[in-house]
Design a protein around this motif. Structure first.
Motif, short mmCIF file in Angstrom:
data_model
loop_
_atom_site.label_atom_id
_atom_site.label_comp_id
_atom_site.label_asym_id
_atom_site.label_seq_id
_atom_site.Cartn_x
_atom_site.Cartn_y
_atom_site.Cartn_z
N ILE A 133 44.03 72.34 31.74
CA ILE A 133 44.24 72.73 33.13
C ILE A 133 44.10 74.24 33.18
O ILE A 133 44.67 74.95 32.34
CB ILE A 133 45.60 72.25 33.69
N GLN A 134 43.29 74.73 34.10
CA GLN A 134 43.08 76.16 34.25
C GLN A 134 43.52 76.59 35.65
O GLN A 134 43.27 75.88 36.62
CB GLN A 134 41.60 76.53 34.08
N TRP A 135 44.16 77.75 35.71
CA TRP A 135 44.59 78.33 36.99
C TRP A 135 43.67 79.48 37.34
O TRP A 135 43.29 80.27 36.47
CB TRP A 135 46.03 78.84 36.91
N PHE A 136 43.33 79.59 38.64
CA PHE A 136 42.44 80.64 39.11
C PHE A 136 43.09 81.45 40.24
O PHE A 136 42.40 82.09 41.02
CB PHE A 136 41.12 80.02 39.61
N ASP A 137 44.38 81.41 40.29
CA ASP A 137 45.12 82.07 41.37
C ASP A 137 46.44 82.54 40.79
O ASP A 137 46.65 82.51 39.58
CB ASP A 137 45.33 81.06 42.51
N GLU A 138 47.35 82.93 41.64
CA GLU A 138 48.68 83.35 41.18
C GLU A 138 49.41 82.18 40.53
O GLU A 138 49.20 81.02 40.89
CB GLU A 138 49.50 83.84 42.38
N LEU A 139 50.27 82.49 39.59
CA LEU A 139 51.11 81.49 38.94
C LEU A 139 52.46 81.51 39.65
O LEU A 139 53.16 82.52 39.63
CB LEU A 139 51.28 81.79 37.46
N VAL A 140 52.82 80.39 40.29
CA VAL A 140 54.05 80.32 41.07
C VAL A 140 54.88 79.13 40.60
O VAL A 140 54.34 78.06 40.31
CB VAL A 140 53.74 80.16 42.58
N ASP A 141 56.18 79.32 40.55
CA ASP A 141 57.14 78.27 40.23
C ASP A 141 57.15 77.92 38.74
O ASP A 141 57.27 76.77 38.36
CB ASP A 141 56.90 77.02 41.09
N THR A 142 57.07 78.93 37.90
CA THR A 142 57.16 78.75 36.45
C THR A 142 58.60 78.98 36.04
O THR A 142 59.26 79.87 36.57
CB THR A 142 56.25 79.78 35.73
N ARG A 143 59.09 78.16 35.13
CA ARG A 143 60.46 78.34 34.64
C ARG A 143 60.57 77.88 33.20
O ARG A 143 59.79 77.06 32.74
CB ARG A 143 61.45 77.57 35.51
N PHE A 144 61.54 78.45 32.49
CA PHE A 144 61.80 78.01 31.12
C PHE A 144 62.58 76.70 31.17
O PHE A 144 63.50 76.54 31.98
CB PHE A 144 62.61 79.06 30.36
N VAL A 145 62.19 75.74 30.32
CA VAL A 145 62.86 74.44 30.23
C VAL A 145 62.89 74.00 28.77
O VAL A 145 62.02 74.38 27.97
CB VAL A 145 62.17 73.35 31.08
N ASP A 146 63.88 73.19 28.42
CA ASP A 146 63.91 72.59 27.09
C ASP A 146 62.71 71.68 26.94
O ASP A 146 62.40 70.89 27.83
CB ASP A 146 65.19 71.78 26.89
N GLY A 147 62.01 71.79 25.83
CA GLY A 147 60.85 70.95 25.57
C GLY A 147 59.65 71.31 26.42
O GLY A 147 58.76 70.48 26.62
N GLY A 148 59.60 72.53 26.95
CA GLY A 148 58.50 72.95 27.81
C GLY A 148 57.20 73.16 27.06
O GLY A 148 57.13 73.09 25.83
N GLN A 149 56.15 73.42 27.82
CA GLN A 149 54.81 73.59 27.29
C GLN A 149 54.48 75.05 27.04
O GLN A 149 55.18 75.95 27.51
CB GLN A 149 53.79 73.05 28.29
N ASP A 150 53.37 75.26 26.34
CA ASP A 150 52.82 76.59 26.17
C ASP A 150 51.85 76.87 27.32
O ASP A 150 51.02 76.02 27.65
CB ASP A 150 52.06 76.71 24.85
#
Length: 160
Positions: A133-150
């Motif tokens: 998955i590629q993003w081409f705009d601002e990154l919104v609503d990112t948060r740290f979570v247990d077991g999260g992704q890179d």
């Protein structure tokens, strides 16, 4: 909601959000929410608060801006920073390629000046994941979570 048979009405049993980071866009563009910190919003590496005065007042909704703009013309160098253990940003302004490898996705992102970030689109079964998955705009609503992704974020080499 719970149905109260005697009264014939619905009653609130529980409501959200569970924590501050459940509020959409709390930390704005390129901000990362972390409920275990006293100050829940921070900027992704290579970014700084768009409005330091608002951030000092604990209003991070204006988000973060790049510290060093990406230079696409004239061979400007870019690299990738890995933000580990996150819930991926909203997918507005993104594309998915289920057949791409993560390495191929990285090469494509670095070759496309409009690419902001990328991540594996399918992480079932552990490992590094597959698809892209590629993003081409601002990154919104990112948060740290247990077991999260890179999440691999495109930055100017000087910010790495």
């Amino acid at each position: 909601m719970v149905w109260d048979q005697g009264a014939g009405t619905w009653n609130v049993f529980s409501s959200g959000p569970r924590d501050q980071c459940d509020r959409y866009g709390l930390c704005g563009a390129f901000g990362v929410c972390n409920v275990v910190d006293a100050v829940v919003c921070g900027c992704v590496r290579g970014f700084r608060p768009s409005s330091p005065a608002e951030w000092r007042m604990r209003d991070a909704s204006g988000g973060c801006a790049r510290g060093t703009p990406l230079q696409c013309e004239g061979g400007g160098e870019a690299g990738l920073y890995v933000l580990r253990g996150v819930k991926l940003p909203e997918t507005h302004g993104s594309t998915v390629d289920a057949g791409a490898s993560l390495e191929g996705c990285g090469r494509r992102c670095l070759a496309n000046c409009s690419c902001t970030a990328y991540a594996a689109s399918d992480i079932r079964g552990g490992g590094g994941g597959s698809g892209c998955i590629q993003w081409f705009d601002e990154l919104v609503d990112t948060r740290f979570v247990d077991g999260g992704q890179d999440l691999f974020i495109r930055l100017a080499m000087s910010d790495l």
